[in-house]
Design an enzyme around this catalytic site. Structure first.
Site, PDB file in Angstrom:
ATOM      1  N   GLN A 154      22.584 -22.124  31.066  1.00  0.00           N
ATOM      2  CA  GLN A 154      21.999 -21.046  31.899  1.00  0.00           C
ATOM      3  C   GLN A 154      20.562 -20.818  31.474  1.00  0.00           C
ATOM      4  OE1 GLN A 154      24.406 -17.401  32.457  1.00  0.00           O
ATOM      5  NE2 GLN A 154      22.577 -16.168  32.065  1.00  0.00           N
ATOM      6  N   ASP A 155      19.681 -20.632  32.471  1.00  0.00           N
ATOM      7  CA  ASP A 155      18.281 -20.292  32.195  1.00  0.00           C
ATOM      8  C   ASP A 155      18.060 -18.833  32.576  1.00  0.00           C
ATOM      9  OD1 ASP A 155      16.565 -23.421  33.109  1.00  0.00           O
ATOM     10  OD2 ASP A 155      17.559 -22.766  31.261  1.00  0.00           O
ATOM     11  N   ASN A 156      17.359 -18.103  31.722  1.00  0.00           N
ATOM     12  CA  ASN A 156      17.032 -16.697  32.004  1.00  0.00           C
ATOM     13  C   ASN A 156      15.522 -16.523  32.010  1.00  0.00           C
ATOM     14  OD1 ASN A 156      19.792 -16.117  31.877  1.00  0.00           O
ATOM     15  ND2 ASN A 156      19.707 -15.637  29.698  1.00  0.00           N
ATOM     16  N   ARG A 163      13.088  -5.679  23.701  1.00  0.00           N
ATOM     17  CA  ARG A 163      14.386  -6.064  24.266  1.00  0.00           C
ATOM     18  C   ARG A 163      15.218  -6.625  23.113  1.00  0.00           C
ATOM     19  NH1 ARG A 163      14.451  -6.997  30.148  1.00  0.00           N
ATOM     20  NH2 ARG A 163      12.383  -6.532  31.015  1.00  0.00           N
ATOM     21  N   HIS A 223      20.204  -8.426  20.738  1.00  0.00           N
ATOM     22  CA  HIS A 223      21.417  -8.715  21.502  1.00  0.00           C
ATOM     23  C   HIS A 223      22.101 -10.004  21.047  1.00  0.00           C
ATOM     24  CE1 HIS A 223      19.239  -6.433  24.972  1.00  0.00           C
ATOM     25  NE2 HIS A 223      19.640  -5.618  24.019  1.00  0.00           N
ATOM     26  N   LYS A 229      20.089 -19.923  21.718  1.00  0.00           N
ATOM     27  CA  LYS A 229      19.003 -19.653  22.675  1.00  0.00           C
ATOM     28  C   LYS A 229      17.766 -20.474  22.328  1.00  0.00           C
ATOM     29  CE  LYS A 229      20.775 -15.008  23.271  1.00  0.00           C
ATOM     30  NZ  LYS A 229      20.682 -13.582  22.914  1.00  0.00           N
ATOM     31  N   HIS A 235      19.319 -11.501  18.794  1.00  0.00           N
ATOM     32  CA  HIS A 235      17.960 -11.866  19.226  1.00  0.00           C
ATOM     33  C   HIS A 235      17.277 -10.679  19.875  1.00  0.00           C
ATOM     34  CE1 HIS A 235      15.230 -13.597  22.452  1.00  0.00           C
ATOM     35  NE2 HIS A 235      14.595 -13.806  21.318  1.00  0.00           N
ATOM     36  N   TYR A 277      14.254 -18.317  28.791  1.00  0.00           N
ATOM     37  CA  TYR A 277      15.049 -18.850  27.690  1.00  0.00           C
ATOM     38  C   TYR A 277      16.356 -19.442  28.198  1.00  0.00           C
ATOM     39  CZ  TYR A 277      16.855 -14.024  27.808  1.00  0.00           C
ATOM     40  OH  TYR A 277      17.352 -12.798  28.194  1.00  0.00           O
ATOM     41  N   ASP A 282      29.051  -8.926  25.563  1.00  0.00           N
ATOM     42  CA  ASP A 282      27.642  -8.623  25.294  1.00  0.00           C
ATOM     43  C   ASP A 282      27.551  -7.477  24.293  1.00  0.00           C
ATOM     44  OD1 ASP A 282      24.790  -7.614  27.372  1.00  0.00           O
ATOM     45  OD2 ASP A 282      24.939  -9.024  25.686  1.00  0.00           O
ATOM     46  N   LYS A 310      20.452   1.506  26.632  1.00  0.00           N
ATOM     47  CA  LYS A 310      21.468   0.718  25.903  1.00  0.00           C
ATOM     48  C   LYS A 310      20.934   0.324  24.524  1.00  0.00           C
ATOM     49  CE  LYS A 310      21.870  -3.833  26.518  1.00  0.00           C
ATOM     50  NZ  LYS A 310      22.160  -5.172  27.093  1.00  0.00           N
ATOM     51  N   ASP A 311      19.714  -0.120  24.478  1.00  0.00           N
ATOM     52  CA  ASP A 311      19.157  -0.567  23.193  1.00  0.00           C
ATOM     53  C   ASP A 311      18.906   0.614  22.260  1.00  0.00           C
ATOM     54  OD1 ASP A 311      17.255  -3.432  24.455  1.00  0.00           O
ATOM     55  OD2 ASP A 311      19.384  -3.112  24.045  1.00  0.00           O
TER      56      ASP A 311
HETATM   57  C1  LIG Z   1      21.392 -11.073  29.783  1.00  0.00           C
HETATM   58  C2  LIG Z   1      21.814 -10.995  31.217  1.00  0.00           C
HETATM   59  C3  LIG Z   1      21.712  -9.813  31.928  1.00  0.00           C
HETATM   60  N1  LIG Z   1      22.116  -9.776  33.226  1.00  0.00           N
HETATM   61  C4  LIG Z   1      21.945  -8.512  33.946  1.00  0.00           C
HETATM   62  C5  LIG Z   1      22.653  -7.325  33.306  1.00  0.00           C
HETATM   63  C6  LIG Z   1      21.751  -6.157  33.597  1.00  0.00           C
HETATM   64  O1  LIG Z   1      22.120  -5.553  34.808  1.00  0.00           O
HETATM   65  C7  LIG Z   1      20.363  -6.767  33.749  1.00  0.00           C
HETATM   66  C8  LIG Z   1      19.450  -6.527  32.560  1.00  0.00           C
HETATM   67  O2  LIG Z   1      20.160  -6.956  31.408  1.00  0.00           O
HETATM   68  P1  LIG Z   1      19.645  -6.548  29.988  1.00  0.00           P
HETATM   69  O3  LIG Z   1      19.140  -5.122  29.992  1.00  0.00           O
HETATM   70  O4  LIG Z   1      20.718  -6.915  28.979  1.00  0.00           O
HETATM   71  O5  LIG Z   1      18.391  -7.507  29.809  1.00  0.00           O
HETATM   72  P2  LIG Z   1      17.593  -7.742  28.445  1.00  0.00           P
HETATM   73  O6  LIG Z   1      17.404  -6.449  27.704  1.00  0.00           O
HETATM   74  O7  LIG Z   1      16.406  -8.554  28.767  1.00  0.00           O
HETATM   75  O8  LIG Z   1      18.623  -8.588  27.590  1.00  0.00           O
HETATM   76  C9  LIG Z   1      18.294  -9.866  27.085  1.00  0.00           C
HETATM   77  O9  LIG Z   1      17.416  -9.623  26.037  1.00  0.00           O
HETATM   78  C10 LIG Z   1      17.613 -10.240  24.789  1.00  0.00           C
HETATM   79  C11 LIG Z   1      16.246 -10.508  24.217  1.00  0.00           C
HETATM   80  C12 LIG Z   1      18.470 -11.426  24.758  1.00  0.00           C
HETATM   81  O10 LIG Z   1      18.346 -12.307  23.913  1.00  0.00           O
HETATM   82  C13 LIG Z   1      19.602 -11.507  25.695  1.00  0.00           C
HETATM   83  O11 LIG Z   1      19.684 -12.808  26.225  1.00  0.00           O
HETATM   84  C14 LIG Z   1      19.619 -10.529  26.784  1.00  0.00           C
HETATM   85  O12 LIG Z   1      20.551  -9.561  26.359  1.00  0.00           O
HETATM   86  O13 LIG Z   1      20.562  -8.186  33.925  1.00  0.00           O
HETATM   87  C15 LIG Z   1      22.637 -10.868  33.887  1.00  0.00           C
HETATM   88  O14 LIG Z   1      23.018 -10.801  35.068  1.00  0.00           O
HETATM   89  N2  LIG Z   1      22.757 -12.045  33.178  1.00  0.00           N
HETATM   90  C16 LIG Z   1      22.366 -12.158  31.881  1.00  0.00           C
HETATM   91  O15 LIG Z   1      22.474 -13.267  31.297  1.00  0.00           O
END
Ligand SMILES: Cc1cn([C@H]2C[C@H](O)[C@@H](COP(=O)(O)OP(=O)(O)O[C@H]3O[C@H](C)C(=O)[C@H](O)[C@H]3O)O2)c(=O)[nH]c1=O
Length: 183
Positions: free
Chosen positions: A46-48, A59, A62, A72, A119, A132, A143, A169-170
């Site tokens: 998966q690519d993010n 961020r 996690h 990652k 991370h 990533y 998660d 959340k964080d």
């Molecule tokens: C991670 C992820 C999130 N989502 C959805 C869930 C939430 O509705 C929305 C935002 O998610 P989140 O607030 O967890 O996004 P980040 O704070 O950027 O989280 C990431 O930030 C740190 C740095 C990381 O290493 C993780 O890969 C990842 O947790 O995207 C998805 O649909 N798929 C995904 O793979």
């Protein structure tokens, strides 16, 4: 592709080779065989991508629990970040220790983070976009997070606690010592 080891075994900084010419540059930013030759045999599934508009955005920290633990490969497409990986494997001799590396779009350097690490990153300028690869799909039920500002982690974030921009959340993540689920 240059590999740079850091304080914790398995966490690698990667510097893809840039072929520059009058048009700009070309770089191979991921090559499974090059990682395999380095002893890293990962299949990314998966690519993010994320954009953080303000400098001082945090961020993380996690991770996903097994069976959806994620290795990652983090790159910066625009701007620069302090990227941090914390060893959360209870049996590890480096449990609770971290690697922190500045990743920039201009350098094109990356951080390879094995599963078993939490991370997170702090943006160092506005409009930072990161991309990533992860080695397991997103699994919301697995998660988890630990608190980015946990004093026990002694991470030298380039932002004061009160100035950091982060999600609710964080903000509510547990200290590492209180985290119910680790590796
Ligand atoms: C991670 C992820 C999130 N989502 C959805 C869930 C939430 O509705 C929305 C935002 O998610 P989140 O607030 O967890 O996004 P980040 O704070 O950027 O989280 C990431 O930030 C740190 C740095 C990381 O290493 C993780 O890969 C990842 O947790 O995207 C998805 O649909 N798929 C995904 O793979």
């Amino acid at each position: 592709m240059e590999f740079i080891e850091h304080e914790i075994s398995g966490v690698l900084e990667i510097r893809p080779r840039k072929f520059e010419d009058s048009r700009g540059y070309f770089a191979e930013t991921y090559k499974r065989s090059a990682l395999k030759e380095r002893g890293v045999d990962l299949e990314f599934v998966q690519d993010n991508k994320s954009l953080s508009r303000e400098a001082g955005t945090i961020r993380g920290l996690h991770f996903q629990l097994p069976p959806f633990e994620q290795a990652k490969l983090v790159s910066v497409l625009r701007g620069s970040i302090l990227d941090v990986a914390v060893d959360i494997r209870r049996a590890s001799p480096t449990f609770g220790r971290h690697v922190a590396v500045t990743l920039t779009a201009s350098d094109g350097n990356q951080l390879l983070i094995p599963a078993g690490f939490a991370h997170g990153f702090c943006t160092l300028e506005p409009d930072c976009e990161i991309a990533y690869k992860v080695s397991n799909p997103y699994a919301p039920a697995q998660d988890r997070a630990v608190l980015w500002s946990d004093p026990a982690l002694a991470i030298a974030w380039p932002i004061a606690l009160a100035e950091a921009k982060l999600s609710d959340k964080d903000m509510r993540a547990p200290l590492l010592a209180d985290a119910p689920d680790l590796f």
